[in-house]
Design an enzyme around this catalytic site. Sequence first.
Site, PDB file in Angstrom:
ATOM      1  N   LYS A 118       6.251  39.513 -74.046  1.00 16.71           N
ATOM      2  CA  LYS A 118       4.800  39.325 -74.001  1.00 16.71           C
ATOM      3  C   LYS A 118       4.224  39.403 -72.599  1.00 16.71           C
ATOM      4  O   LYS A 118       3.009  39.450 -72.433  1.00 16.71           O
ATOM      5  CB  LYS A 118       4.418  38.010 -74.682  1.00 16.71           C
TER       6      LYS A 118
HETATM    7  N1  PMP Z   1       9.314  37.656 -80.379  1.00 19.47           N
HETATM    8  C1  PMP Z   1       8.751  36.620 -79.736  1.00 19.47           C
HETATM    9  C2  PMP Z   1       9.640  35.494 -79.284  1.00 19.47           C
HETATM   10  C3  PMP Z   1       7.376  36.598 -79.494  1.00 19.47           C
HETATM   11  O1  PMP Z   1       6.819  35.543 -78.844  1.00 19.47           O
HETATM   12  C4  PMP Z   1       6.581  37.665 -79.958  1.00 19.47           C
HETATM   13  C5  PMP Z   1       5.097  37.685 -79.740  1.00 19.47           C
HETATM   14  N2  PMP Z   1       4.360  36.699 -80.354  1.00 19.47           N
HETATM   15  C6  PMP Z   1       7.201  38.732 -80.648  1.00 19.47           C
HETATM   16  C7  PMP Z   1       8.572  38.681 -80.829  1.00 19.47           C
HETATM   17  C8  PMP Z   1       6.405  39.856 -81.272  1.00 19.47           C
HETATM   18  O2  PMP Z   1       5.772  40.726 -80.400  1.00 19.47           O
HETATM   19  P1  PMP Z   1       4.404  41.436 -80.793  1.00 19.47           P
HETATM   20  O3  PMP Z   1       3.306  40.416 -80.653  1.00 19.47           O
HETATM   21  O4  PMP Z   1       4.272  42.534 -79.810  1.00 19.47           O
HETATM   22  O5  PMP Z   1       4.484  41.922 -82.204  1.00 19.47           O
END
Ligand code: PMP
Length: 335
Positions: free
Chosen positions: A46
């Site tokens: 992120k």
């Molecule tokens: N894994 C973790 C630990 C996250 O914090 C996030 C984001 N909230 C994601 C995966 C998913 O990423 P995205 O928001 O780009 O779908």
Amino acid sequence: MNTTRYYGVEHHVGNTPLIRLRRLSELTGCEILGKAEFMNPGGSVKDRAALGIIQAAEAAGKLHPGDTIVEGTAGNTGIGLTVVGHAKGYRTVIVIPETQSPEKISLLRTLGAEVITVAEKPYSDPGNYNHVARRLAETKGWFWANQFDNVANRLIHYRTTGPEIWAQTKGEITAFVSAIGTGGTLAGTALYLKERNPAMATVCADPYGAAMWSWFTRGDTEVKDGDSIAEGIGQNRVTKNLEGVVIDHAYRIADQPALTILYDLLRQEGLFLGLSSGINLAGAVRYAQAIGPGQTIVTILCDSGLKYQSKLYNATWLKSHDLDPDLCLKSIKDI
Ligand code: PMP
């Protein structure tokens, strides 16, 4: 002194290593590769979204030094916004559901964010953390990052994560797998890689309790049964970041096989990861099982196990959630 060759932390988001997962590669007969996003300055994938959203807001004249950024987040986006925000002169107010790991909440406070914890509520409820953040922005005149529907999120993955993977695999990638929180990682990376090679498969790994498997396989968001302890993923609506993206395959992944992979990686390969990484890797294995050996499959190692020591890496907590850290991974049939 010439300092132009040296840059601050905000210039060191991305360009992460691509790590071979030895055991999963051997068990599947594929190259299973993980993009080590836990090595970003704030410790997760992120950081990219945080940087992309801040840069886009600066370019649009919506952010000026000294301004406040407010965001609703499961934690990692808040950490990224706070790290990049400090480097660029912004303060952050982070609205986070109280169900998220205590490590993430205390890290946010230590980093200097103002943290507001709220009860976990569905998106349809006005008390949902995103709506709280939006209302704060409206009443206080703060900048709302709006990671779910601000496409600066997927755009930075289109501009950075996708090209990095393409270059690191010399274009040999045959599939890209990711779970969905906002959808920024999957959509932005998939859009870039499909442009380079339309035959490259895009794959969604979805935890139980989310509706993305239903969306990509049936075209509705009706199936969202079951539950998952994974943090940061599990989406029930089609965010703006997900609009128009082509996803070829989707798999529903239970927590236990994802956890079994995490413990196997910890004990046999020295990798210490959070559960969304395990869900991603289980998705990569499911795809390898379906298509057969010889593929080069890339996924995301989203964040570190350090943020979940009191939960995922705590035997008593796992037991109370009917999860077993000691199941051996002997074959891909176990996934
Ligand atoms: N894994 C973790 C630990 C996250 O914090 C996030 C984001 N909230 C994601 C995966 C998913 O990423 P995205 O928001 O780009 O779908």
